[in-house]
Design an enzyme around this catalytic site. Structure first.
Site, PDB file in Angstrom:
ATOM      1  N   TRP A 561      -1.798 -98.224 -21.912  1.00 19.01           N
ATOM      2  CA  TRP A 561      -1.734 -98.076 -20.453  1.00 19.01           C
ATOM      3  C   TRP A 561      -1.545 -96.608 -20.071  1.00 19.01           C
ATOM      4  CZ3 TRP A 561       3.180 -98.789 -17.099  1.00 19.01           C
ATOM      5  CH2 TRP A 561       4.298 -98.273 -17.745  1.00 19.01           C
ATOM      6  N   ASP A 562      -1.142 -95.793 -21.059  1.00 16.73           N
ATOM      7  CA  ASP A 562      -1.013 -94.353 -20.825  1.00 16.73           C
ATOM      8  C   ASP A 562      -2.280 -93.825 -20.159  1.00 16.73           C
ATOM      9  OD1 ASP A 562       0.566 -95.312 -23.001  1.00 16.73           O
ATOM     10  OD2 ASP A 562       0.977 -93.265 -23.643  1.00 16.73           O
ATOM     11  N   GLU A 700      10.705-101.439 -23.260  1.00 20.86           N
ATOM     12  CA  GLU A 700      10.444-102.165 -24.508  1.00 20.86           C
ATOM     13  C   GLU A 700      11.720-102.513 -25.277  1.00 20.86           C
ATOM     14  OE1 GLU A 700       7.671 -99.295 -26.044  1.00 20.86           O
ATOM     15  OE2 GLU A 700       5.954-100.241 -25.067  1.00 20.86           O
ATOM     16  N   LYS A 799      14.645 -98.647 -21.574  1.00 16.78           N
ATOM     17  CA  LYS A 799      13.968 -97.553 -22.275  1.00 16.78           C
ATOM     18  C   LYS A 799      13.302 -96.587 -21.287  1.00 16.78           C
ATOM     19  CE  LYS A 799      10.451 -96.791 -25.842  1.00 16.78           C
ATOM     20  NZ  LYS A 799       9.510 -97.435 -26.757  1.00 16.78           N
ATOM     21  N   GLN A 800      12.625 -97.144 -20.291  1.00 18.94           N
ATOM     22  CA  GLN A 800      11.829 -96.289 -19.401  1.00 18.94           C
ATOM     23  C   GLN A 800      11.693 -96.970 -18.038  1.00 18.94           C
ATOM     24  OE1 GLN A 800       8.735 -97.383 -22.417  1.00 18.94           O
ATOM     25  NE2 GLN A 800       7.373 -96.605 -20.826  1.00 18.94           N
TER      26      GLN A 800
HETATM   27  O1  IFM Z   1       2.479 -96.765 -23.877  1.00 22.67           O
HETATM   28  C1  IFM Z   1       3.619 -96.182 -24.396  1.00 22.67           C
HETATM   29  C2  IFM Z   1       4.784 -97.093 -24.109  1.00 22.67           C
HETATM   30  O2  IFM Z   1       4.988 -97.254 -22.736  1.00 22.67           O
HETATM   31  C3  IFM Z   1       6.039 -96.535 -24.727  1.00 22.67           C
HETATM   32  N1  IFM Z   1       5.846 -96.343 -26.135  1.00 22.67           N
HETATM   33  C4  IFM Z   1       4.746 -95.447 -26.470  1.00 22.67           C
HETATM   34  C5  IFM Z   1       3.442 -95.943 -25.871  1.00 22.67           C
HETATM   35  C6  IFM Z   1       2.312 -94.969 -26.179  1.00 22.67           C
HETATM   36  O3  IFM Z   1       2.572 -93.737 -25.584  1.00 22.67           O
END
Ligand code: IFM
Length: 975
Positions: A561-562, A700, A799-800
Site C-alpha cells: 500500500w506504500d 500491525e 505501531k503506526q
Molecule cells: O507497508 C508497510 C507497512 O505498513 C509497515 N511495514 C512495512 C511495510 C512496507 O513498507
C-alpha cells in the site's frame, strides 16, 4: 589557458575589451571558438551595451548547435538567439509610455544640473529604455579603444573637477538623484567615462535572463563562466561587468582579462591579458570537451547531498542514499571499484525472478559502472549527489593525484546511462565492456550492453562509457534489440545525452518545487526525498513501485500500500503520467485480484498485500525475528485494506489530474470491482449492521481484529464512490447493485463514539491495557521488540497511524470535528514503529492547527534515511516515508487538497518557517502556492479555481494573486 579545473556548460562574456580589443577588430578568433563551443554543446552569451547590428556585424557567428548562442544587448534590454539563419529577437524590455516620460524627465534634469555646474551635457542617444548623456563633446572621445581608458578617465575626472564635480561617481549619483526625482526608483545609472546613462535595465538583466534560461535547462550557475574586463570600479563608478555578478550568479566562476586599475571585487579572478587570454580560456574549455573530461556539478547547498570520507559500516547506507534511477532502472551509488563493504545493485522496475523457487524478488542486472581503481589510501574522498539534475560526482585524492568519476541514469532516455572518469594512469583503468547480454526473469527480462572509450595522455587517463538497458516484463528483450540503435546513441554522444538528462530533471522540478524558507535542512531533506520519488517511478506503461523503489532489495521489491497511499499522491500532483502508470500496474493485475477473491468464494477483486510480477499474493508467511526465531507473518492473510487503498488511489489521481476519462474507464473498473469485494466480504448481524471480521489494520501489532475502523471506513468510502461513479456515468451498474453498495456502506459499523469524538481502532481496543509509549521509550520505537509482541497485543500501543489514516486520506468521510479528539488519543499511543507513520501524524497536527507540535515528527520523517534512523536504509530507501513527507508539507502545512470545486489551500506554518512554497499540477495546470505567516500568493499556468482558508472559490491564473490574513479570514489584496 586554465583558470579553473572545471568544465563549464555555459560562458557569458562581455564584448568590448573582453572578446575583442575594439569595435573595428577582426572577431574571427572569437567567432570560430563560439561556433566550436556550440558544436560541443556549450551555451554562449555575449553581453554588450550596444545594439545588434554592431555586435552581430562584428561577431558574425552562425552556430549550428546544439549549444545556444545568445546576444544580450542594449544594456540588458534585448536578447537575440543566433543560429545558422542569424539573430532572432527572443526578449525585449520596452519602456511603458509612463516610463518613457520619466526617462525624458530624468535626462532633462540631469542635463540641467550638469549645465548648472558649467559642464556641457547633451542628450546623445535615446534607445528603447535608456537615455545617454554626453559628459564631454564628441567626436574627441568617440569610441576610444579600451587601451586609452585610463587616459580618458583622467581627462574626464579633470574636467568634472573643474566644474566642482569631484569624480565620475558623483556625476552618476547626480543622475541617479535626478532619476529618483523623476519617479524612477529602480533606475540603472552607469557610465563608461564619456557618458552617463539612465535606463531601466543593465547587464544584470542580461545575466539574469541567461542564468534563468540555463537554470530551466538544468544548468546551474556553478557551471557557468562569466568573463569580462571591467569588474573593478573606475573613478568611483562600479565596473560595468560587475553588474553581471548578480546574487543568482553567486556560484559562477568570474574572471577578468582587463587592466582593472582599481583591482577586482572579491570572488573575481584577475588574469588580465585582454582578448588574447580570453580566447585562450575558450580554447581550454574546447580542449576539455575534446578530452572527455569529467563534467562539473553545481554544488548548490540547497540541492546537493555531499558525503565526505569513507566509513565502511555506513557504506551500504550511503549506497542507498546515492542511488541514481530513471524511473525504470536503478543503480545504487556504490563506488566504481566496489569493495567489501559494498552492496552494488542494478535493477529494473517490475522485473522479478525467483530462480530457486522462493518468493519473487527484483532481478539483479549486471553492473555498468565498474572500473578498475587502485588507489593508495585516499587522503580525501567525497561524493556529491546533485538532486536538481540527477548526477553523482565522486572525488578521491591520494598521493598519486586526484581521481574523479561522474555518472547519471538518463531521465530523458530511461535505460541509457553515462559514466566518465579521470585520474592518474596508474590508478584508473576501464574494465572490459559488458558484452551485449540478456537475462531472463520469471516473465520477460533484461538486456544490457556498455560501450567504453578510454585514453591516456600525459600519464592521466580518461574513461567514457555509455550503457543501454532494456527491460520487458512480458518478453525477454534480445541482444539484437539492445545493440540496435546503440550506434545512434554513441553518435549523439555523452555530452548531448547529459544535456537532455539535465533538462529533463529541471523540467520535472519545475512542476514539483518545494522551498522551506527559514529551514534549509528540512528543505534539503524534503528535496532529497522528492528526488528519489520522482526517480523511482516510470511514466509510461505500468509502474510497479516497490517499498524501496529501485534502491535496494529489502522487501524483495514487492509492491505494498506504500505505493498507492504514500507514493502515488505526490506523483498525481506533480507528474500525473507516473501516477497513471502506477494505476496501470493494478489495472493489469485486476484479473489476478478477481481470481484471489473468487478463490475465497467472494465477488469482485481483492488485491494482494504484497504484489510482484503476476499480481498474486507474494507476502511471505514467516520470517526470522531479531532473535533468529521463525515467526508468522499474518499481513498477507489479513491486511485487506489494500483493496480499498487501490480504489482510493484511482480516485485521488483523478482529483488531481482531472482525468475524467480514467474514472469512466479503467478507473471505474478498479473502484467497482473493489466495492464488489466488500459487498461479499461483510457479515451482517441480526440488527442489519455490517462487519468486517478477522482483518489487520495498518497497526500491525494487533492481528487479527474485528471491525478495524480504518478498514471499515475505507470500505464504506469505496462502496460510496463506486455508487457515485456508476450514477455519474448514467447507471453504469445495475440499479439494485448501486442500491446495495449504498446500503452496505451505510450499514458498516465504524466504532465512532460521538460523545468522545473518538473512533475505536477495532472492536475491543478501548478495553486493552492503557499505555502511553513515551513511558517506555521516545518514538520511533519498535514496541513489539521492546515490550514483546504479547504485551503490545494486549495494550493500547500501536505501531503506526491507523484510525488517523482515515483523517488523512478521506477527511470528508470521517465525523466532522473528530480529528483533534483522535489525534490527542492515538498520538501518545503511537510508537511510530513503522517509518510510514511520523510524517502522517505531522501533517495531521499541522492540519489541526498545531504546526509547531508537528515539526519534531516531520523532522523525524525527514531524517529516516539520511540518518538511518531505523537501521534499515542499507536495504534501500523508504519511499513511503518520502511520500508521507511530501503529503505532510502539501496536505498538512500548506493545507492543499484537490477538491471538486477547486484546489483548497489552508496554510499552517510553524514559527520557524518564514515561507513554504510548493508547485503542483492541478487539473492540468501548474499551480504555485507560496505561504508566508500572513500572506499567501498563488499563480497558475491558466485559470483554475482555488479556495483559500475555507473561503469561496476564486479563479487564479498567470498573474500572481496575493491574499493577506485579516483576523481569521484571508483578504485578496491583488485584483
Ligand atoms: O507497508 C508497510 C507497512 O505498513 C509497515 N511495514 C512495512 C511495510 C512496507 O513498507
Amino acid at each position: 589557458m586554465t583558470v579553473a579545473d572545471r568544465t563549464f556548460e555555459a560562458i557569458i562574456f562581455d564584448w568590448d575589451g573582453t572578446a575583442v580589443p575594439d569595435r573595428a577588430a577582426d572577431a574571427e578568433p572569437v567567432r570560430s571558438r563560439v561556433e566550436a563551443l556550440s558544436q560541443a554543446g556549450v551555451d554562449v552569451a555575449v553581453v554588450s551595451g550596444t545594439h545588434v547590428s554592431n555586435i552581430d556585424g562584428q561577431l558574425r557567428a552562425r552556430p549550428a548547435g546544439p549549444g545556444r548562442l545568445y546576444l544580450c544587448l542594449n544594456r540588458g534590454s534585448e536578447v537575440f538567439a543566433v543560429d545558422e539563419q542569424g539573430p532572432q529577437l527572443v526578449w525585449r524590455r520596452t519602456a511603458t509610455p509612463e516610463e518613457d516620460a520619466r526617462l525624458d524627465r530624468a535626462a532633462a534634469l540631469t542635463i540641467a544640473r550638469l549645465a548648472a555646474t558649467g559642464l556641457m551635457a547633451v542628450l546623445v542617444s535615446q534607445r528603447l529604455n535608456r537615455r545617454k548623456i554626453d559628459l564631454i563633446p564628441e567626436p574627441e572621445w568617440a569610441d576610444p579603444p579600451k587601451a586609452r581608458l585610463a587616459e580618458l578617465l583622467d581627462a574626464v575626472t579633470e574636467r568634472l573637477r573643474s566644474h566642482n564635480i569631484p569624480n565620475l561617481g558623483a556625476a552618476v549619483e547626480l543622475a541617479r538623484d535626478a532619476a529618483r526625482e523623476a519617479g524612477l526608483d529602480d533606475a540603472r545609472v552607469t557610465s563608461d567615462a564619456k557618458h552617463v546613462e539612465i535606463g531601466l535595465t543593465d547587464k544584470s538583466d542580461s545575466a539574469r535572463w541567461v542564468l534563468d534560461d540555463l537554470w530551466r535547462r538544468g544548468i546551474g550557475p556553478g557551471l557557468v563562466l562569466i568573463a569580462g574586463d571591467e569588474f573593478g570600479s573606475m573613478g568611483g563608478v562600479t565596473g560595468s561587468d560587475a553588474w553581471m555578478l548578480i546574487p543568482e550568479a553567486s556560484r559562477s566562476f568570474a574572471v577578468s582579462v582587463g587592466q582593472e586599475p582599481e583591482g577586482v571585487p572579491p570572488g573575481v579572478l584577475h588574469v588580465s591579458g585582454g582578448p588574447a587570454v580570453f580566447v585562450a580560456l575558450l580554447d581550454d574549455q574546447l580542449s576539455r570537451r575534446e578530452c572527455k573530461r569529467v563534467p562539473a556539478v553545481d554544488e548548490d547547498p540547497a540541492w546537493t547531498l555531499a558525503i565526505d570520507g569513507e566509513v565502511p559500516e555506513l557504506e551500504r547506507v550511503h549506497e542507498s542514499l546515492l542511488t541514481l534511477a530513471d524511473g525504470n532502472f536503478g543503480t545504487r551509488g556504490s563506488r566504481e571499484e566496489d569493495g567489501e563493504a559494498s552492496d552494488p545493485l542494478v535493477v529494473a522496475q517490475g522485473i522479478y525472478s525467483n530462480p530457486t523457487g522462493g518468493l519473487p524478488a527484483l532481478l539483479p542486472a549486471p553492473s555498468w559502472s565498474d572500473l578498475t581503481i587502485e588507489m593508495a589510501q585516499p587522503v580525501k574522498q567525497r561524493r556529491v549527489l546533485d538532486l536538481r539534475t540527477g548526477v553523482l560526482l565522486r572525488e578521491s585524492a591520494s598521493a598519486a593525484g586526484s581521481l574523479r568519476t561522474f555518472r547519471f541514469s538518463s531521465l530523458a532516455n530511461p535505460g541509457v546511462m553515462g559514466l566518465r572518469a579521470e585520474g592518474p594512469a596508474e590508478t584508473l583503468d576501464a574494465k572490459p565492456d559488458l558484452a551485449p547480454l540478456s537475462i531472463a526473469a520469471n516473465s520477460g527480462g533484461i538486456a544490457a550492453a556498455t560501450w567504453t572509450t578510454s585514453r591516456t595522455l600525459d600519464s592521466r587517463s580518461t574513461v567514457e562509457r555509455l550503457a543501454r538497458y532494456l527491460a520487458n516484463p512480458h518478453q525477454l528483450p534480445t541482444v539484437e534489440e539492445v545493440v540496435h540503435g546503440s550506434q545512434g546513441l554513441r553518435e549523439r554522444g555523452f555530452d548531448r545525452i547529459l544535456a537532455a538528462h539535465r533538462a529533463a530533471w529541471a523540467s520535472r522540478w519545475a512542476d514539483a518545487q518545494i522551498s522551506i524558507e527559514g529551514d534549509p535542512e528540512a528543505q534539503l531533506a524534503a528535496r532529497f526525498g522528492l528526488f528519489h520519488l520522482m526517480a523511482s517511478v516510470a511514466d509510461i506503461g505500468e509502474a510497479a513501485v516497490g517499498a524501496r523503489g529501485l534502491s535496494g532489495l529489502a522487501y524483495l521489491g514487492h509492491v505494498f500500500w506504500d505505493a498507492e497511499v504514500f507514493v502515488l499522491p505526490v506523483l498525481a500532483a506533480t507528474h500525473p503520467t507516473a501516477a497513471r502508470a502506477m494505476l496501470e500496474y493494478r489495472i493489469r493485475r485486476l484479473p489476478a485480484a478477481q481470481a484471489a477473491a473468487a478463490a475465497s468464494g467472494l465477488c469482485g477483486a481483492r488485491f494482494p498485500w504484497e504484489s510482484a510480477g503476476d499480481g498474486t499474493d507474494v507476502t511471505p508467511r514467516s520470517a526470522r525475528n531479531h532473535d533468529g526465531l521463525l515467526v508468522a507473518i499474518p499481513t498477507g492473510e489479513y491486511e485487506e485494506h489494500i483493496t480499498a487503498d487501490v480504489a482510493w488511489a484511482a480516485w485521488h489521481y483523478a482529483q488531481w489530474s482531472g482525468d475524467s476519462q480514467f474514472l469512466s474507464g479503467p478507473g471505474r473498473s478498479l473502484i467497482a470491482e473493489t466495492a464488489r469485494y466488500w459487498t461479499s466480504r461483510v457479515r451482517h448481524d441480526s440488527s442489519g449492521s455490517a462487519h468486517l471480521d478477522g482483518v489487520e489494520g495498518p497497526d500491525e501489532y494487533h492481528v487479527p481484529v474485528d471491525d478495524n475502523a480504518f478498514t471499515n471506513v475505507m470500505a464504506r468510502w469505496n462502496l460510496r464512490r463506486a455508487a457515485e461513479l456508476a450514477m455519474r456515468d448514467g447507471q453504469a451498474a445495475p440499479g439494485e447493485e448501486i442500491a446495495s453498495w449504498r446500503k452496505i456502506a451505510d450499514a458498516l459499523v465504524d466504532g465512532y463514539d460521538p460523545t468522545t469524538g473518538r473512533y475505536e481502532q477495532f472492536a475491543g481496543f478501548f478495553k486493552l491495557e492503557p499505555l502511553v509509549i513515551a513511558d517506555f521509550a521516545p518514538p520511533p520505537v519498535a514496541a513489539d521488540v521492546l515490550l514483546g509482541p504479547g504485551r503490545v497485543a494486549g495494550a493500547q500501543i500501536i505501531k503506526q497511524a491507523d484510525v488517523l489514516m482515515l483523517h488523512h486520506l478521506i477527511p470528508d468521510e470521517v465525523a466532522p470535528g473528530s480529528l483533534l479528539p483522535n489525534l490527542s488519543f492515538y498520538g501518545p499511543r503511537t510508537a511510530h514503529g513503522s517509518s510510514l507513520s511520523p510524517a502522517i501524524q505531522a501533517g495531521l497536527l499541522a492540519r489541526a492547527g498545531q504546526p509547531d507540535d508537528a515539526l519534531p515528527l516531520l523532522r523525524l520523517a525527514l531524517r529516516i534515511d539520511l540518518d538511518d534512523l531505523t537501521g534499515s536504509t542499507a536495504g534501500g530507501l523508504h519511499l513511503a516515508t518520502f511520500g508521507g513527507v511530501w503529503q505532510a508539507l502539501a496536505y498538512g502545512f500548506l493545507g492543499l487538497w484537490p477538491a471538486a470545486n477547486g484546489l483548497t489551500i489552508h496554510p499552517q506554518l510553524p514559527g520557524e518557517w518564514t515561507a513554504l512554497e510548493m508547485t503542483v499540477r492541478f487539473a492540468g495546470q501548474r499551480v504555485s502556492v507560496r505561504a508566508e505567516p500572513d500572506a499567501v500568493t498563488i499563480c497558475a499556468g491558466a485559470p483554475v479555481p482555488v479556495c483559500l482558508g475555507g473561503g469561496s472559490a476564486v479563479e487564479v491564473g498567470p498573474a500572481p494573486v496575493q491574499f493577506k490574513r485579516k483576523a481569521d479570514a484571508w483578504e485578496r489584496v491583488t485584483p
